[in-house]
Write a protein that holds these residues in place. Structure first.
Motif, PDB file in Angstrom:
ATOM      1  N   LEU A 127     -20.822-100.398  -3.866  1.00  0.00           N
ATOM      2  CA  LEU A 127     -20.298 -99.810  -2.630  1.00  0.00           C
ATOM      3  C   LEU A 127     -21.357 -99.711  -1.539  1.00  0.00           C
ATOM      4  O   LEU A 127     -21.087 -99.987  -0.375  1.00  0.00           O
ATOM      5  CB  LEU A 127     -19.741 -98.409  -2.912  1.00  0.00           C
ATOM      6  N   GLU A 128     -22.551 -99.293  -1.907  1.00  0.00           N
ATOM      7  CA  GLU A 128     -23.633 -99.101  -0.934  1.00  0.00           C
ATOM      8  C   GLU A 128     -24.961 -99.490  -1.559  1.00  0.00           C
ATOM      9  O   GLU A 128     -25.160 -99.354  -2.771  1.00  0.00           O
ATOM     10  CB  GLU A 128     -23.741 -97.623  -0.513  1.00  0.00           C
ATOM     11  N   VAL A 129     -25.863 -99.973  -0.696  1.00  0.00           N
ATOM     12  CA  VAL A 129     -27.240-100.232  -1.127  1.00  0.00           C
ATOM     13  C   VAL A 129     -28.172 -99.731  -0.041  1.00  0.00           C
ATOM     14  O   VAL A 129     -27.963-100.007   1.150  1.00  0.00           O
ATOM     15  CB  VAL A 129     -27.493-101.741  -1.366  1.00  0.00           C
ATOM     16  N   SER A 130     -29.182 -98.983  -0.431  1.00  0.00           N
ATOM     17  CA  SER A 130     -30.195 -98.529   0.530  1.00  0.00           C
ATOM     18  C   SER A 130     -31.568 -98.761  -0.079  1.00  0.00           C
ATOM     19  O   SER A 130     -31.737 -98.755  -1.307  1.00  0.00           O
ATOM     20  CB  SER A 130     -30.000 -97.050   0.879  1.00  0.00           C
ATOM     21  N   PHE A 131     -32.550 -98.970   0.805  1.00  0.00           N
ATOM     22  CA  PHE A 131     -33.908 -99.268   0.350  1.00  0.00           C
ATOM     23  C   PHE A 131     -34.890 -98.257   0.919  1.00  0.00           C
ATOM     24  O   PHE A 131     -34.768 -97.803   2.065  1.00  0.00           O
ATOM     25  CB  PHE A 131     -34.329-100.674   0.798  1.00  0.00           C
ATOM     26  N   GLU A 132     -35.856 -97.909   0.102  1.00  0.00           N
ATOM     27  CA  GLU A 132     -37.011 -97.125   0.534  1.00  0.00           C
ATOM     28  C   GLU A 132     -38.227 -97.902   0.074  1.00  0.00           C
ATOM     29  O   GLU A 132     -38.589 -97.864  -1.110  1.00  0.00           O
ATOM     30  CB  GLU A 132     -36.978 -95.725  -0.088  1.00  0.00           C
ATOM     31  N   GLY A 133     -38.787 -98.674   1.016  1.00  0.00           N
ATOM     32  CA  GLY A 133     -39.786 -99.652   0.590  1.00  0.00           C
ATOM     33  C   GLY A 133     -39.082-100.721  -0.222  1.00  0.00           C
ATOM     34  O   GLY A 133     -38.027-101.222   0.175  1.00  0.00           O
ATOM     35  N   LYS A 134     -39.637-101.057  -1.379  1.00  0.00           N
ATOM     36  CA  LYS A 134     -38.997-102.037  -2.254  1.00  0.00           C
ATOM     37  C   LYS A 134     -38.043-101.391  -3.240  1.00  0.00           C
ATOM     38  O   LYS A 134     -37.263-102.086  -3.907  1.00  0.00           O
ATOM     39  CB  LYS A 134     -40.061-102.839  -3.004  1.00  0.00           C
ATOM     40  N   ASN A 135     -38.088-100.089  -3.344  1.00  0.00           N
ATOM     41  CA  ASN A 135     -37.194 -99.388  -4.269  1.00  0.00           C
ATOM     42  C   ASN A 135     -35.805 -99.255  -3.650  1.00  0.00           C
ATOM     43  O   ASN A 135     -35.667 -99.026  -2.444  1.00  0.00           O
ATOM     44  CB  ASN A 135     -37.747 -98.005  -4.618  1.00  0.00           C
ATOM     45  N   SER A 136     -34.804 -99.390  -4.498  1.00  0.00           N
ATOM     46  CA  SER A 136     -33.428 -99.363  -3.990  1.00  0.00           C
ATOM     47  C   SER A 136     -32.589 -98.325  -4.714  1.00  0.00           C
ATOM     48  O   SER A 136     -32.873 -97.948  -5.857  1.00  0.00           O
ATOM     49  CB  SER A 136     -32.769-100.738  -4.165  1.00  0.00           C
ATOM     50  N   LYS A 137     -31.563 -97.881  -3.995  1.00  0.00           N
ATOM     51  CA  LYS A 137     -30.543 -97.014  -4.588  1.00  0.00           C
ATOM     52  C   LYS A 137     -29.200 -97.678  -4.319  1.00  0.00           C
ATOM     53  O   LYS A 137     -28.823 -97.916  -3.184  1.00  0.00           O
ATOM     54  CB  LYS A 137     -30.580 -95.620  -3.971  1.00  0.00           C
ATOM     55  N   THR A 138     -28.501 -97.992  -5.393  1.00  0.00           N
ATOM     56  CA  THR A 138     -27.205 -98.671  -5.296  1.00  0.00           C
ATOM     57  C   THR A 138     -26.128 -97.763  -5.850  1.00  0.00           C
ATOM     58  O   THR A 138     -26.245 -97.267  -6.975  1.00  0.00           O
ATOM     59  CB  THR A 138     -27.224 -99.997  -6.082  1.00  0.00           C
ATOM     60  N   ILE A 139     -25.092 -97.546  -5.058  1.00  0.00           N
ATOM     61  CA  ILE A 139     -23.960 -96.738  -5.522  1.00  0.00           C
ATOM     62  C   ILE A 139     -22.864 -97.687  -5.979  1.00  0.00           C
ATOM     63  O   ILE A 139     -22.441 -98.580  -5.234  1.00  0.00           O
ATOM     64  CB  ILE A 139     -23.443 -95.807  -4.421  1.00  0.00           C
ATOM     65  N   VAL A 140     -22.426 -97.512  -7.224  1.00  0.00           N
ATOM     66  CA  VAL A 140     -21.384 -98.366  -7.798  1.00  0.00           C
ATOM     67  C   VAL A 140     -20.210 -97.515  -8.249  1.00  0.00           C
ATOM     68  O   VAL A 140     -20.344 -96.321  -8.510  1.00  0.00           O
ATOM     69  CB  VAL A 140     -21.926 -99.196  -8.986  1.00  0.00           C
ATOM     70  N   LYS A 141     -19.052 -98.174  -8.337  1.00  0.00           N
ATOM     71  CA  LYS A 141     -17.832 -97.510  -8.804  1.00  0.00           C
ATOM     72  C   LYS A 141     -17.262 -98.304  -9.960  1.00  0.00           C
ATOM     73  O   LYS A 141     -17.060 -99.524  -9.844  1.00  0.00           O
ATOM     74  CB  LYS A 141     -16.808 -97.403  -7.674  1.00  0.00           C
ATOM     75  N   ASP A 142     -16.978 -97.641 -11.085  1.00  0.00           N
ATOM     76  CA  ASP A 142     -16.425 -98.350 -12.239  1.00  0.00           C
ATOM     77  C   ASP A 142     -14.897 -98.392 -12.167  1.00  0.00           C
ATOM     78  O   ASP A 142     -14.280 -97.900 -11.204  1.00  0.00           O
ATOM     79  CB  ASP A 142     -16.912 -97.741 -13.564  1.00  0.00           C
ATOM     80  N   ALA A 143     -14.267 -98.992 -13.195  1.00  0.00           N
ATOM     81  CA  ALA A 143     -12.816 -99.206 -13.191  1.00  0.00           C
ATOM     82  C   ALA A 143     -12.038 -97.886 -13.140  1.00  0.00           C
ATOM     83  O   ALA A 143     -10.911 -97.835 -12.635  1.00  0.00           O
ATOM     84  CB  ALA A 143     -12.410-100.016 -14.419  1.00  0.00           C
TER      85      ALA A 143
END
Length: 416
Positions: A130-146
């Protein structure tokens, strides 16, 4: 919201994602794969080229795939009316695999996905980014399952192998128009009840209906065959006034003198699928903390079956460069990833463009054949597009057009 921490997040469980994940896992990288769909799932790209075999072997996926007994592809045949040009992958310039497979991609991709799960790789199907954000090279990805549950996945690097989903290009505004003219295709599978015995029944073929319009025939070992028509989007749309994909594909088959008896009236196993203006490109292929691989970066045209090869080439390369960087070794992503991939993409782009101009077809069907030229072109068709010892790679931007011009001049000057 639950949180998960990994070294590398791979988006997509197709060939590129599986090759990346498997290679990283065997090198002790904590990797997670998320896939939006449920496997097995229908996807185009059923004809492979030999270069992919190097990647499957290195990623330790070859044995699982080989056990499936997919139809072996030893070369390719091009048909234009009564003219026929055969390429044999064992007769090519330079080293490389002499064969590959023709595969129902639903089975092929599922085999790879199940193999990486068997190895111990964490793969979640029906999980959407759903979303991806970066802080430097580190990332936070928000996902949604079934089930609709949300989760945060924190990663040191993302390999986007999402294919036509194009997750990061879409979220990070990386899409850009392709350099190739707009073409579209319509395809399905049939029960190949009129298949002949031997090579004739199993050989992959491309039947040229017009200079820019061609029919693909890809036989599988399960008795089914993939049929598809490719051409300029306006032409494909003109095949059915009612925008009926089945009618359009049947009308295309009617235009094939070579295949009309084999496939006329054959029942389609599923409603034909249309892919419109399928060529894709991106503004850049990497950034801080991510790399784009496979169709999520560039997709050219199916005429020479390069899609999976570029997917696995870029997937393997991205995995290797991440591993190198994680070991404290400096990586120049522009040179080692983008420029490397762009060299191969440029070669195939030239061949696609020269196919549609008709210049490459002039070389294919010229008689008598020039065995030296044919071997060098065959090496390109096999996917060895980084071998610059091959002049048809190194000088790709003008060698085809120049040779076609000379052959056409000779033909004009020769007495009838």
């Amino acid at each position: 919201m639950t949180k998960e921490f990994v070294d590398v997040l791979v988006i997509g469980a197709g060939p590129s994602g599986c090759v990346s994940a498997s290679y990283l896992y065997k090198n002790n990288v904590k990797v997670k794969v998320v896939e939006k769909t449920k496997f097995p799932r229908l996807v185009v790209g059923e004809s492979l080229i030999p270069r992919v075999m190097d990647h499957f072997a290195e990623a330790e996926l070859f044995e699982a795939l080989d056990a499936m007994n997919f139809e072996k592809k030893l070369g390719a045949r091009f048909i234009r009316g009564e003219e026929i040009c055969n390429f044999d992958f064992s007769i090519k310039f330079g080293e490389g695999w002499d064969w590959t497979w023709q595969v129902p991609r639903a089975d092929f991709d599922n085999t790879m996905a199940q193999e990486i799960v068997r190895k111990g790789i964490d793969l979640e199907f029906e999980t959407e980014v759903l979303e991806v954000s970066f802080e430097g090279k580190n990332s936070k990805t928000i996902v949604k399952d079934a089930a609709g549950n949300l989760k945060e996945i924190h990663a040191k690097f993302i390999i986007d192998s999402s294919g036509y989903g194009r997750v990061l290009p879409r979220l990070l505004d990386l899409d850009t128009p392709s350099k190739l003219d707009p073409h579209s295709s319509i395809f399905t599978h049939v029960k190949d009840i009129n298949r002949e015995e031997g090579v004739e029944g199993t050989q992959i073929s491309f039947d040229i209906l017009e200079t820019e319009v061609w029919l693909w025939v890809i036989p599988f070992s399960n008795g089914n065959t993939s049929l598809g028509v490719v051409g300029p989007t306006d032409f494909i749309n003109s095949l059915s006034e009612n925008k009926d994909n089945a009618e359009a594909l049947r009308n295309a088959i009617q235009k094939s003198d070579y295949y009309i008896k084999r496939f006329a009236g054959t029942e389609f196993l599923f409603e034909p699928v249309k892919l419109e203006n399928y060529s894709r490109a991106v503004k850049r292929m990497y950034g801080d903390g991510f790399a784009l691989t496979g169709n999520s970066s560039e997709f050219l045209d199916p005429v020479f079956s390069s899609g999976v090869a570029f997917a696995t080439e870029s997937g393997m390369l991205a995995a290797k460069l991440y591993l190198k960087e994680s070991q404290g070794i400096s990586v120049d992503w522009e040179v080692e990833f983008t420029q490397y991939m762009k060299r191969g993409i440029a070669v195939f782009t030239t061949y696609v463009q020269e196919w549609y101009t008709g210049n490459l077809q002039t070389l294919f069907f010229h008689q008598p054949e020039n065995p030296d030229v044919k071997e060098k072109i065959c090496s390109v068709l096999a996917g060895y597009v980084w071998n610059e010892e091959n002049p048809f790679v190194k000088k790709h931007d003008h060698v085809i057009a120049n040779m076609a011009y000379l052959l056409n001049m000779q033909k004009e000057q020769s007495p009838e």
